[in-house]
Write an enzyme that holds these catalytic residues in place. Structure first.
Site, PDB file in Angstrom:
ATOM      1  N   ASN A  48       0.824  -1.216   0.000  1.00  0.00           N
ATOM      2  CA  ASN A  48       0.000   0.000   0.000  1.00  0.00           C
ATOM      3  C   ASN A  48       0.858   1.267   0.000  1.00  0.00           C
ATOM      4  O   ASN A  48       0.412   2.323   0.427  1.00  0.00           O
ATOM      5  CB  ASN A  48      -0.908   0.012   1.235  1.00  0.00           C
ATOM      6  CG  ASN A  48      -1.743  -1.241   1.327  1.00  0.00           C
ATOM      7  OD1 ASN A  48      -2.495  -1.553   0.416  1.00  0.00           O
ATOM      8  ND2 ASN A  48      -1.597  -1.986   2.418  1.00  0.00           N
ATOM      9  N   SER A 180     -10.582  -0.941   1.396  1.00  0.00           N
ATOM     10  CA  SER A 180      -9.272  -1.550   1.170  1.00  0.00           C
ATOM     11  C   SER A 180      -9.288  -2.779   0.282  1.00  0.00           C
ATOM     12  O   SER A 180      -8.332  -3.041  -0.432  1.00  0.00           O
ATOM     13  CB  SER A 180      -8.647  -1.915   2.513  1.00  0.00           C
ATOM     14  OG  SER A 180      -9.476  -2.829   3.220  1.00  0.00           O
ATOM     15  N   ASP A 205     -12.778   5.948   8.494  1.00  0.00           N
ATOM     16  CA  ASP A 205     -11.449   5.343   8.407  1.00  0.00           C
ATOM     17  C   ASP A 205     -10.918   5.624   7.004  1.00  0.00           C
ATOM     18  O   ASP A 205     -11.323   4.984   6.032  1.00  0.00           O
ATOM     19  CB  ASP A 205     -11.555   3.829   8.669  1.00  0.00           C
ATOM     20  CG  ASP A 205     -10.211   3.116   8.538  1.00  0.00           C
ATOM     21  OD1 ASP A 205      -9.327   3.633   7.822  1.00  0.00           O
ATOM     22  OD2 ASP A 205     -10.052   2.034   9.128  1.00  0.00           O
ATOM     23  N   HIS A 208      -6.865   4.266   3.498  1.00  0.00           N
ATOM     24  CA  HIS A 208      -6.433   4.150   2.097  1.00  0.00           C
ATOM     25  C   HIS A 208      -6.688   5.436   1.309  1.00  0.00           C
ATOM     26  O   HIS A 208      -6.116   5.619   0.239  1.00  0.00           O
ATOM     27  CB  HIS A 208      -7.130   2.964   1.420  1.00  0.00           C
ATOM     28  CG  HIS A 208      -6.689   1.662   1.989  1.00  0.00           C
ATOM     29  ND1 HIS A 208      -5.629   0.949   1.478  1.00  0.00           N
ATOM     30  CD2 HIS A 208      -7.111   0.970   3.074  1.00  0.00           C
ATOM     31  CE1 HIS A 208      -5.442  -0.143   2.211  1.00  0.00           C
ATOM     32  NE2 HIS A 208      -6.331  -0.152   3.191  1.00  0.00           N
ATOM     33  N   LYS A 241       0.544   3.382   4.916  1.00  0.00           N
ATOM     34  CA  LYS A 241       0.176   3.179   3.512  1.00  0.00           C
ATOM     35  C   LYS A 241       0.797   4.301   2.658  1.00  0.00           C
ATOM     36  O   LYS A 241       1.982   4.243   2.404  1.00  0.00           O
ATOM     37  CB  LYS A 241      -1.335   3.059   3.398  1.00  0.00           C
ATOM     38  CG  LYS A 241      -1.828   1.927   4.331  1.00  0.00           C
ATOM     39  CD  LYS A 241      -3.225   1.496   4.104  1.00  0.00           C
ATOM     40  CE  LYS A 241      -3.734   0.622   5.247  1.00  0.00           C
ATOM     41  NZ  LYS A 241      -3.113  -0.685   5.365  1.00  0.00           N
TER      42      LYS A 241
HETATM   43  C1  LIG Z   1      -9.165   0.226   6.371  1.00  0.00           C
HETATM   44  C2  LIG Z   1      -8.023  -0.060   7.283  1.00  0.00           C
HETATM   45  N1  LIG Z   1      -8.102   0.372   8.556  1.00  0.00           N
HETATM   46  C3  LIG Z   1      -7.100   0.134   9.420  1.00  0.00           C
HETATM   47  C4  LIG Z   1      -5.966  -0.551   9.051  1.00  0.00           C
HETATM   48  C5  LIG Z   1      -4.894  -0.806  10.051  1.00  0.00           C
HETATM   49  O1  LIG Z   1      -3.850   0.104   9.885  1.00  0.00           O
HETATM   50  P1  LIG Z   1      -2.383  -0.270  10.360  1.00  0.00           P
HETATM   51  O2  LIG Z   1      -1.799  -1.139   9.297  1.00  0.00           O
HETATM   52  O3  LIG Z   1      -1.689   1.041  10.529  1.00  0.00           O
HETATM   53  O4  LIG Z   1      -2.533  -1.008  11.655  1.00  0.00           O
HETATM   54  C6  LIG Z   1      -5.846  -0.988   7.725  1.00  0.00           C
HETATM   55  C7  LIG Z   1      -4.616  -1.691   7.272  1.00  0.00           C
HETATM   56  O5  LIG Z   1      -4.486  -2.856   7.212  1.00  0.00           O
HETATM   57  C8  LIG Z   1      -6.907  -0.764   6.828  1.00  0.00           C
HETATM   58  O6  LIG Z   1      -6.843  -1.229   5.578  1.00  0.00           O
END
Ligand SMILES: Cc1ncc(COP(=O)(O)O)c(C=O)c1O
Length: 396
Positions: A48, A180, A205, A208, A241
């Site tokens: 990512n 995602s 959230d 991405h 990412k």
């Molecule tokens: C939509 C989403 N939220 C949260 C996360 C978690 O983020 P992190 O990889 O910083 O723990 C991810 C990543 O895998 C994600 O795709």
């Protein structure tokens, strides 16, 4: 006693056993190559690192420089001695970048979601969550003990139906900005309208979307002109990412940030992010702001590949999901084994594209998740398309 070996065997039998692959980045020719243990070079179409920043010399230099001044570990949680000027600096910069009143760093996106949602809600509250939301959002919702209602993916009628029948004292709508595993974009303007109508907060959230969506990468909310509405929007993002580093943040109204400092257990009871890492993230943020052409290039790569893929997939049983300019291009194969087989063949030909299986995606929707980067070159996209075309023709 029930054996764990049987559990693993069960996963194996269902084609769901995960194995870790050792892959080192090969940064000698730009930020999109991987080296296998056997020394093979692969083009990375799975990570990512959308803007090709994880090995950017400016980001690396910032980390090295800060390690000389701050040391490596932070020594304690934020509320003890783990709040340095780097932490405060990045929080201020992220709040400005997102146009929010304040921001708070978390050690990862997973911790931000599992820490913040339970801090914001309790038993008498209700969550309305898009059905295709990330596991960390689901885990955060379960930890909060609020009741959880899930609406069909991006389906505003379904969301309204649930909101209408709710009697909860506090309502929280949870969605991703750019999904995602699907490459779809949340209908955020309509979600904002519904939140206003039914007096709900929004938890967005944008892991991405940050660095990717909007004219200058501010994310899903960029350019929507929301002002008063922002008092009810809590935005989350990760640095793992598009920033190419690690860590995460919540951006939102001042009182929410204050509440999280006091209530979010994942924030309070964990050693804070190391200052050198934060310095690297600040350098990445400067690059994102100063070089919007990276975002343009990412969009150009995404549109180009997806247009070609659409042609290649027409008439086949494989479905391409997502928005036209999304850097996430999932090819839904269906069953686990054929998805794994396609992935193995692509890897053997030099393209690292992982198969994504349940429980990460719903049963029967195993997929090849292709992700694009601004660092990909046109000829690499063309070779991938050519290879996929050959493989898909065999299945027609
Ligand atoms: C939509 C989403 N939220 C949260 C996360 C978690 O983020 P992190 O990889 O910083 O723990 C991810 C990543 O895998 C994600 O795709």
């Amino acid at each position: 006693m029930k054996s764990y070996k049987d559990e693993i065997k069960g996963l194996e039998e269902r084609g769901l056993k995960r194995r870790l692959t050792t892959l080192d980045p090969d940064l000698s020719h730009g930020d999109r190559l991987l080296k296998t243990e056997e020394g093979r070079t692969l083009i990375d179409f799975s990570s990512n690192d959308y803007l090709g920043l994880k090995g950017d010399p400016r980001v690396v230099a910032a980390m090295k420089g800060a390690a000389e001044c701050f040391g490596v570990g932070s020594g304690a949680s934020r509320s003890i001695t783990g709040s340095t000027s780097q932490h405060a600096g990045l929080e201020e910069e992220i709040a400005t970048f997102k146009g929010a009143q304040g921001a708070l760093l978390f050690n990862s996106g997973y911790q931000a979601n599992t820490g913040s949602i339970p801090a914001l809600l309790s038993r008498s509250d209700e969550i309305f969550m898009d059905r295709l939301s990330h596991a960390s959002l689901i885990d955060g919702a379960l930890l909060s003990r609020a009741s959880l209602s899930r609406f069909a993916h991006c389906d505003m009628d379904d969301l309204e139906r649930l909101l209408k029948s709710s009697t909860a004292s506090r309502k929280l709508i949870i969605t991703e900005g750019l999904f995602s595993m699907d490459g779809t974009v949340a209908p955020i303007e309509e979600i904002v309208q519904l939140a206003g109508r039914y007096d709900a907060y929004i938890y967005l959230d944008d892991s991405h979307g940050t660095g990717v969506l909007g004219p200058t990468g501010r994310g899903r909310l960029e350019g929507l002109g929301l002002k008063a509405e922002r008092a009810h929007i809590i935005e989350m993002g990760t640095f793992g990412k598009a920033f190419g580093t690690y860590g995460a943040f919540i951006a939102g109204p001042k009182e929410i940030i204050d509440l999280l400092v006091n209530r979010a257990r994942a924030f309070i009871f964990s050693t804070s992010l190391p200052a050198p890492l934060i310095s690297a993230t600040r350098a990445a943020l400067r690059v994102i702001i100063d070089e919007p052409e990276r975002i343009d290039k990412l969009r150009e790569n995404s549109t180009y590949l997806r247009k070609k893929l659409k042609n290649v997939m027409s008439g086949s049983a494989i479905e391409l999901l997502g928005e036209e300019d999304s850097p996430i291009a999932p090819l839904v194969v269906g069953d686990n084994s054929p998805a794994m087989d396609l992935s193995k063949r692509l890897i053997s030909l030099g393209f690292y594209i992982q198969a994504i299986r349940p429980p990460t995606v719903p049963d029967g929707t195993a997929r090849l998740r292709i992700t694009l980067s601004s660092a990909h070159r046109r000829e690499e996209l063309d070779s991938l398309i050519e290879i996929l075309e050959g493989m898909i023709d065999e299945t027609k």
